[in-house]
Design an enzyme around this catalytic site. Structure first.
Site, PDB file in Angstrom:
ATOM      1  N   SER A 131       7.431  -8.471 -25.394  1.00 21.10           N
ATOM      2  CA  SER A 131       8.827  -9.109 -25.283  1.00 21.10           C
ATOM      3  C   SER A 131       8.724 -10.589 -24.787  1.00 21.10           C
ATOM      4  O   SER A 131       9.395 -11.300 -25.056  1.00 21.10           O
ATOM      5  CB  SER A 131       9.519  -8.432 -24.290  1.00 21.10           C
ATOM      6  OG  SER A 131       8.969  -8.647 -23.089  1.00 21.10           O
ATOM      7  N   HIS A 152       9.211  -6.236 -31.966  1.00 18.75           N
ATOM      8  CA  HIS A 152       9.827  -6.149 -30.684  1.00 18.75           C
ATOM      9  C   HIS A 152      11.084  -5.396 -30.707  1.00 18.75           C
ATOM     10  O   HIS A 152      11.954  -5.918 -31.110  1.00 18.75           O
ATOM     11  CB  HIS A 152      10.263  -7.704 -29.984  1.00 18.75           C
ATOM     12  CG  HIS A 152      10.807  -7.390 -28.688  1.00 18.75           C
ATOM     13  ND1 HIS A 152      11.715  -8.682 -27.990  1.00 18.75           N
ATOM     14  CD2 HIS A 152      10.485  -6.767 -27.633  1.00 18.75           C
ATOM     15  CE1 HIS A 152      11.879  -8.217 -26.969  1.00 18.75           C
ATOM     16  NE2 HIS A 152      11.498  -7.216 -26.684  1.00 18.75           N
ATOM     17  N   GLU A 164      13.228  -7.324 -33.287  1.00 17.45           N
ATOM     18  CA  GLU A 164      12.617  -8.788 -33.878  1.00 17.45           C
ATOM     19  C   GLU A 164      11.128  -8.735 -34.570  1.00 17.45           C
ATOM     20  O   GLU A 164      10.386  -8.032 -33.905  1.00 17.45           O
ATOM     21  CB  GLU A 164      12.725  -9.599 -32.568  1.00 17.45           C
ATOM     22  CG  GLU A 164      13.955  -9.973 -31.866  1.00 17.45           C
ATOM     23  CD  GLU A 164      13.681 -10.626 -30.578  1.00 17.45           C
ATOM     24  OE1 GLU A 164      14.487 -11.748 -30.491  1.00 17.45           O
ATOM     25  OE2 GLU A 164      12.943 -10.271 -29.816  1.00 17.45           O
ATOM     26  N   ASN A 202      15.663 -13.250 -25.838  1.00 18.40           N
ATOM     27  CA  ASN A 202      15.583 -13.696 -24.712  1.00 18.40           C
ATOM     28  C   ASN A 202      15.711 -15.103 -24.205  1.00 18.40           C
ATOM     29  O   ASN A 202      15.726 -15.525 -23.551  1.00 18.40           O
ATOM     30  CB  ASN A 202      14.054 -13.112 -24.117  1.00 18.40           C
ATOM     31  CG  ASN A 202      14.006 -11.739 -23.840  1.00 18.40           C
ATOM     32  OD1 ASN A 202      15.197 -11.295 -23.195  1.00 18.40           O
ATOM     33  ND2 ASN A 202      12.671 -11.029 -23.803  1.00 18.40           N
TER      34      ASN A 202
END
Length: 513
Positions: A131, A152, A164, A202
């Protein structure tokens, strides 16, 4: 150009087997969605007890799905039968892809991938569920880094319908295409991202979290008020401080600091010192019963929001220089039973109601030539039927503050007073969310559509940042950012070229060149 074998590889074949390394929460989640999608899965963990626990947990999950009517007993049995366990990496020799979901440590992941290369076939894809680490760095010690990519998933994997797919610097196209196909077969939405810090989700989350922390650190409002404005007013599922409590500061802060450092101290992602202090104080969030909030079991303990005092109601003068805002606010004041001051300039005892974009109440008052002691600013960037944010100047009289607070709560809609800030709270946060999303698009980290999909599914925002910018008006967002930059002289508020160009051309932020 792909050869014939590669063209066949870009679609996940029904007979292909998937390997998963790591029997923790993420690993077992990947195993679950793969097996439910009809894929045969081999689970490896060096700890036999961990694998036994994972299989036991999966069996219980399938039994609950049967009890809820989401699986038949036969389907549950068949799904569980697709999962096999091994304490030897040799079991992966027959796999088309292996996904690692082990500890988030670069050396451990590099060592594992090198071990996998010794046993898997030449055509086997090696995927990492990292991540926060660079996919390129993880692949760097591999003999064939071109077959390594990111895959991910988000926790909890069965419920978070997003994956992802990240291409490292040397990753070949057929690898990411195959993993995209695999994600789709699992019933999830894949988004393809470049190998940059934070990938898409993120990275995009910095707009909300970083700016909310900045607002709190400036003393504009306490964290509960900020949460209420963004949750109940703007429509986020959770306020930023509730979200950090849920995630845990021991998880959130490393992400903040890593992204800030890996982007070479980009001001947009700058954390605030307060977060490190709270982490060191052990205020991690729900997991320890105290964070920004206190918890009694699963119940969040909150103080009552601001109550409006009883106050005499002066006439309300609404800035006439902005026709759309003037009509909207005049209609609201009338609906609330307020008396309008119809003059071109306010009477000496009227409440002056202003609606600046990106500016503070003092600047807006002085620009109009009205008395700052009479001024209350109101944020009109979001639906005023949900919640209202009121902002006085530092010298607004107590009677004007109280009158505004009382008037704007007459219909039962909460109204919250904050201290003076350029851009209120919602404007600052939303403008930063849109701007960070625009930078993701400008840097071609992902396509505009994938950016919006990732943010909606991965962060649970009501809209993706680019579609949100379109709905709010790109010109308004640009004005907010430009005024914030003028007020703070901080490059965190500089507008992305993607935003400024599309605003000037009057085209959608989703428009891709």
């Amino acid at each position: 150009m792909l050869d014939q074998q590669q063209r066949q590889s870009v679609i996940w074949q029904p007979s292909a087997k998937l390997g998963v390394v790591g029997a923790g929460v993420m690993g077992r989640g990947i195993v679950q969605i793969a097996a439910q999608a009809g894929i045969e899965v081999i689970l490896f963990d060096a700890n036999q007890a961990a694998m036994d626990q994972a299989i036991g947990s999966l069996r219980e999950i399938f039994e609950r799905l049967v009890s809820k009517g989401k699986l038949t007993p036969a389907e549950s049995k068949a799904t569980l039968a697709r999962i096999t366990c091994s304490t030897s990496l040799e079991a992966f020799s027959c796999c088309a892809a292996v996904v690692e979901a082990i500890i988030e440590r670069l050396d451990a992941k590099q060592e594992l991938l090198k071990s996998l290369e010794a046993v898997v076939s030449e055509r086997c894809i090696l995927a990492t569920n990292t991540s926060s680490l660079s996919v390129t760095s993880i692949a760097a010690t591999c003999t064939r880094p071109e077959r390594v990519a990111g895959f991910h998933c988000f926790n909890p994997v069965p419920l978070m319908k997003l994956i992802e797919v990240i291409a490292g610097v040397q990753t070949e196209l057929w690898v990411t295409q195959t993993l995209t196909s695999l994600a789709e077969q699992m019933g999830h939405t894949p988004v393809l991202a470049k190998d940059t810090p934070g990938f898409v989700v993120n990275h995009a989350g910095r707009g909300m979290i970083s700016e909310s922390l900045r607002i709190e650190s400036e003393g504009i409002a306490d964290f509960q008020t900020i949460d209420a404005i963004l949750r109940d007013g703007v429509g986020f599922r959770l306020g930023p401080f509730e979200l950090m409590d849920l995630t845990g500061l021991d998880v959130s802060l490393p992400v903040m600091e890593t992204i800030y450092q890996q982007f070479y101290h980009e001001p947009r992602y700058r954390p605030t010192p307060m977060v490190r202090q709270r982490l060191e104080a052990g205020l991690l969030g729900r997991k320890v019963g105290k964070g920004f909030y206190r918890y009694d079991g699963n119940n969040q303990l909150t103080a009552p929001l601001q109550e409006a005092p009883k106050a005499a109601a002066p006439a309300i003068w609404v800035n006439p220089e902005e026709p759309n805002a003037h009509k909207m606010l005049s209609d609201l004041v009338t609906a609330l039973g307020g008396e309008l001051d119809p003059g071109r300039s306010p009477a000496p005892d009227s409440l002056c109601l202003l609606s600046p974009l990106g500016a503070d109440a003092t600047s807006a008052a002085l620009a109009l030539g009205v008395n700052p002691r009479q001024v209350i600013a109101i944020d009109i960037l979001y639906d005023l039927n949900r919640l209202r944010t009121l902002m006085p100047t530092p010298i607004t009289s107590t009677s004007i503050r109280q009158a505004a607070h009382q008037l704007f709560t007459r219909d039962g809609v909460p109204a919250l007073l904050i201290r003076e800030s350029a851009g209120f709270i919602a404007q600052r946060v939303l403008a930063n969310i849109v701007n960070v999303g625009c930078e993701l698009a400008q840097q071609r980290i992902a396509t505009p559509v994938d950016i919006d999909n990732a943010v909606r599914l991965g962060l649970g925002y009501p809209k993706g940042p680019l579609a949100w910018g379109d709905s709010l008006g790109t010109g308004r967002i640009l004005t907010i950012l430009e005024n914030l930059y003028d007020a703070y002289k901080d490059p965190r508020y500089r507008a992305s070229a993607w935003l400024s160009r599309r605003s000037k051309l009057n085209i959608s932020l989703l428009y891709e060149e």
